[in-house]
Design a protein around this motif. Structure first.
Motif, PDB file in Angstrom:
ATOM      1  N   PHE A  48     -14.996   5.812  -1.505  1.00 39.51           N
ATOM      2  CA  PHE A  48     -14.086   4.678  -1.656  1.00 39.51           C
ATOM      3  C   PHE A  48     -14.085   4.184  -3.086  1.00 39.51           C
ATOM      4  O   PHE A  48     -15.076   3.660  -3.574  1.00 39.51           O
ATOM      5  N   ASP A  49     -12.956   4.349  -3.752  1.00 44.94           N
ATOM      6  CA  ASP A  49     -12.763   3.857  -5.110  1.00 44.94           C
ATOM      7  C   ASP A  49     -11.784   2.686  -5.025  1.00 44.94           C
ATOM      8  O   ASP A  49     -10.643   2.866  -4.599  1.00 44.94           O
ATOM      9  N   LEU A  50     -12.222   1.502  -5.408  1.00 45.57           N
ATOM     10  CA  LEU A  50     -11.414   0.300  -5.251  1.00 45.57           C
ATOM     11  C   LEU A  50     -10.316   0.233  -6.309  1.00 45.57           C
ATOM     12  O   LEU A  50     -10.572   0.121  -7.494  1.00 45.57           O
ATOM     13  N   ALA A  51      -9.062   0.306  -5.850  1.00 43.78           N
ATOM     14  CA  ALA A  51      -7.907   0.233  -6.749  1.00 43.78           C
ATOM     15  C   ALA A  51      -7.327  -1.169  -6.793  1.00 43.78           C
ATOM     16  O   ALA A  51      -6.692  -1.550  -7.774  1.00 43.78           O
ATOM     17  N   TYR A  52      -7.531  -1.951  -5.714  1.00 40.15           N
ATOM     18  CA  TYR A  52      -6.974  -3.302  -5.648  1.00 40.15           C
ATOM     19  C   TYR A  52      -7.781  -4.122  -4.664  1.00 40.15           C
ATOM     20  O   TYR A  52      -8.172  -3.629  -3.603  1.00 40.15           O
ATOM     21  N   CYS A  53      -7.972  -5.379  -5.003  1.00 46.74           N
ATOM     22  CA  CYS A  53      -8.621  -6.336  -4.128  1.00 46.74           C
ATOM     23  C   CYS A  53      -7.950  -7.685  -4.352  1.00 46.74           C
ATOM     24  O   CYS A  53      -8.033  -8.241  -5.454  1.00 46.74           O
ATOM     25  N   GLY A  54      -7.224  -8.168  -3.360  1.00 45.89           N
ATOM     26  CA  GLY A  54      -6.516  -9.425  -3.516  1.00 45.89           C
ATOM     27  C   GLY A  54      -5.742  -9.771  -2.268  1.00 45.89           C
ATOM     28  O   GLY A  54      -6.009  -9.231  -1.190  1.00 45.89           O
ATOM     29  N   ASP A  55      -4.760 -10.658  -2.431  1.00 44.49           N
ATOM     30  CA  ASP A  55      -4.028 -11.130  -1.259  1.00 44.49           C
ATOM     31  C   ASP A  55      -2.534 -10.822  -1.305  1.00 44.49           C
ATOM     32  O   ASP A  55      -1.744 -11.433  -0.604  1.00 44.49           O
ATOM     33  N   SER A  56      -2.139  -9.830  -2.107  1.00 44.70           N
ATOM     34  CA  SER A  56      -0.722  -9.519  -2.253  1.00 44.70           C
ATOM     35  C   SER A  56      -0.429  -8.056  -1.934  1.00 44.70           C
ATOM     36  O   SER A  56      -0.806  -7.158  -2.700  1.00 44.70           O
ATOM     37  N   LEU A  57       0.258  -7.828  -0.834  1.00 47.04           N
ATOM     38  CA  LEU A  57       0.664  -6.468  -0.496  1.00 47.04           C
ATOM     39  C   LEU A  57       1.684  -5.943  -1.502  1.00 47.04           C
ATOM     40  O   LEU A  57       1.676  -4.759  -1.837  1.00 47.04           O
ATOM     41  N   ALA A  58       2.528  -6.812  -2.013  1.00 51.80           N
ATOM     42  CA  ALA A  58       3.522  -6.407  -3.014  1.00 51.80           C
ATOM     43  C   ALA A  58       2.845  -5.838  -4.261  1.00 51.80           C
ATOM     44  O   ALA A  58       3.353  -4.892  -4.871  1.00 51.80           O
ATOM     45  N   GLU A  59       1.703  -6.387  -4.645  1.00 50.58           N
ATOM     46  CA  GLU A  59       0.979  -5.862  -5.812  1.00 50.58           C
ATOM     47  C   GLU A  59       0.444  -4.466  -5.547  1.00 50.58           C
ATOM     48  O   GLU A  59       0.392  -3.632  -6.452  1.00 50.58           O
ATOM     49  N   VAL A  60       0.054  -4.183  -4.318  1.00 48.91           N
ATOM     50  CA  VAL A  60      -0.412  -2.836  -3.972  1.00 48.91           C
ATOM     51  C   VAL A  60       0.759  -1.859  -4.035  1.00 48.91           C
ATOM     52  O   VAL A  60       0.635  -0.754  -4.575  1.00 48.91           O
ATOM     53  N   VAL A  61       1.901  -2.264  -3.511  1.00 42.43           N
ATOM     54  CA  VAL A  61       3.094  -1.415  -3.554  1.00 42.43           C
ATOM     55  C   VAL A  61       3.472  -1.112  -5.004  1.00 42.43           C
ATOM     56  O   VAL A  61       3.912  -0.010  -5.320  1.00 42.43           O
ATOM     57  N   ALA A  62       3.252  -2.066  -5.899  1.00 41.10           N
ATOM     58  CA  ALA A  62       3.625  -1.900  -7.305  1.00 41.10           C
ATOM     59  C   ALA A  62       2.656  -1.015  -8.095  1.00 41.10           C
ATOM     60  O   ALA A  62       2.965  -0.621  -9.225  1.00 41.10           O
ATOM     61  N   LEU A  63       1.506  -0.665  -7.516  1.00 38.08           N
ATOM     62  CA  LEU A  63       0.568   0.209  -8.227  1.00 38.08           C
ATOM     63  C   LEU A  63       1.241   1.551  -8.525  1.00 38.08           C
ATOM     64  O   LEU A  63       2.030   2.047  -7.724  1.00 38.08           O
ATOM     65  N   GLU A  64       0.884   2.127  -9.648  1.00 35.69           N
ATOM     66  CA  GLU A  64       1.490   3.404 -10.043  1.00 35.69           C
ATOM     67  C   GLU A  64       1.240   4.498  -9.012  1.00 35.69           C
ATOM     68  O   GLU A  64       2.129   5.271  -8.681  1.00 35.69           O
ATOM     69  N   SER A  65       0.029   4.577  -8.516  1.00 39.32           N
ATOM     70  CA  SER A  65      -0.245   5.543  -7.450  1.00 39.32           C
ATOM     71  C   SER A  65      -0.769   4.786  -6.231  1.00 39.32           C
ATOM     72  O   SER A  65      -1.571   3.862  -6.351  1.00 39.32           O
ATOM     73  N   ALA A  66      -0.302   5.193  -5.080  1.00 35.50           N
ATOM     74  CA  ALA A  66      -0.679   4.528  -3.840  1.00 35.50           C
ATOM     75  C   ALA A  66      -2.138   4.838  -3.510  1.00 35.50           C
ATOM     76  O   ALA A  66      -2.574   5.983  -3.628  1.00 35.50           O
ATOM     77  N   PRO A  67      -2.892   3.844  -3.097  1.00 38.43           N
ATOM     78  CA  PRO A  67      -4.285   4.098  -2.696  1.00 38.43           C
ATOM     79  C   PRO A  67      -4.332   4.981  -1.453  1.00 38.43           C
ATOM     80  O   PRO A  67      -3.408   4.962  -0.635  1.00 38.43           O
ATOM     81  N   ASP A  68      -5.403   5.745  -1.310  1.00 47.96           N
ATOM     82  CA  ASP A  68      -5.575   6.580  -0.121  1.00 47.96           C
ATOM     83  C   ASP A  68      -5.666   5.730   1.139  1.00 47.96           C
ATOM     84  O   ASP A  68      -5.153   6.102   2.190  1.00 47.96           O
TER      85      ASP A  68
END
Length: 91
Positions: free
Chosen positions: A24-44
């Motif tokens: 598990f490599d943490l790419a995002y930790c927060g309260d916004s799903l939109a911010e995860v969608v905006a990541l350049e590559s989608a987390p596994d």
């Protein structure tokens, strides 16, 4: 991995429980799903709270992440049937 949860104590607990595992490599930790969608590559893996800041998580955003290859695990203490159905339909 992304952890999307609006309660800091729960979010930190999930991250702590999984961060010691090398897969598990943490790419995002927060309260916004939109911010995860905006990541350049989608987390596994996206661990997603069904209810974020008093509103249901966006099933469309969850579907976009699934289409980009993420596994989305929805967790919640919420039992609102319509919200659960929307996420199930998202994939």
């Amino acid at each position: 991995m992304a952890v999307v949860e609006d309660h800091v104590l729960v979010r930190d607990g999930v991250v702590q429980a999984l961060s010691s595992r090398p897969q598990f490599d943490l790419a995002y930790c927060g309260d916004s799903l939109a911010e995860v969608v905006a990541l350049e590559s989608a987390p596994d893996l996206v661990i997603l709270d069904l209810d974020l800041n008093g509103k249901p998580a966006d099933a469309t955003d969850a579907r976009l992440l699934i289409e980009r290859g993420s596994v989305v695990l929805v967790v919640s203490a919420c039992g609102v049937p319509s919200q659960i159905r929307d996420m199930v339909r998202a994939g």
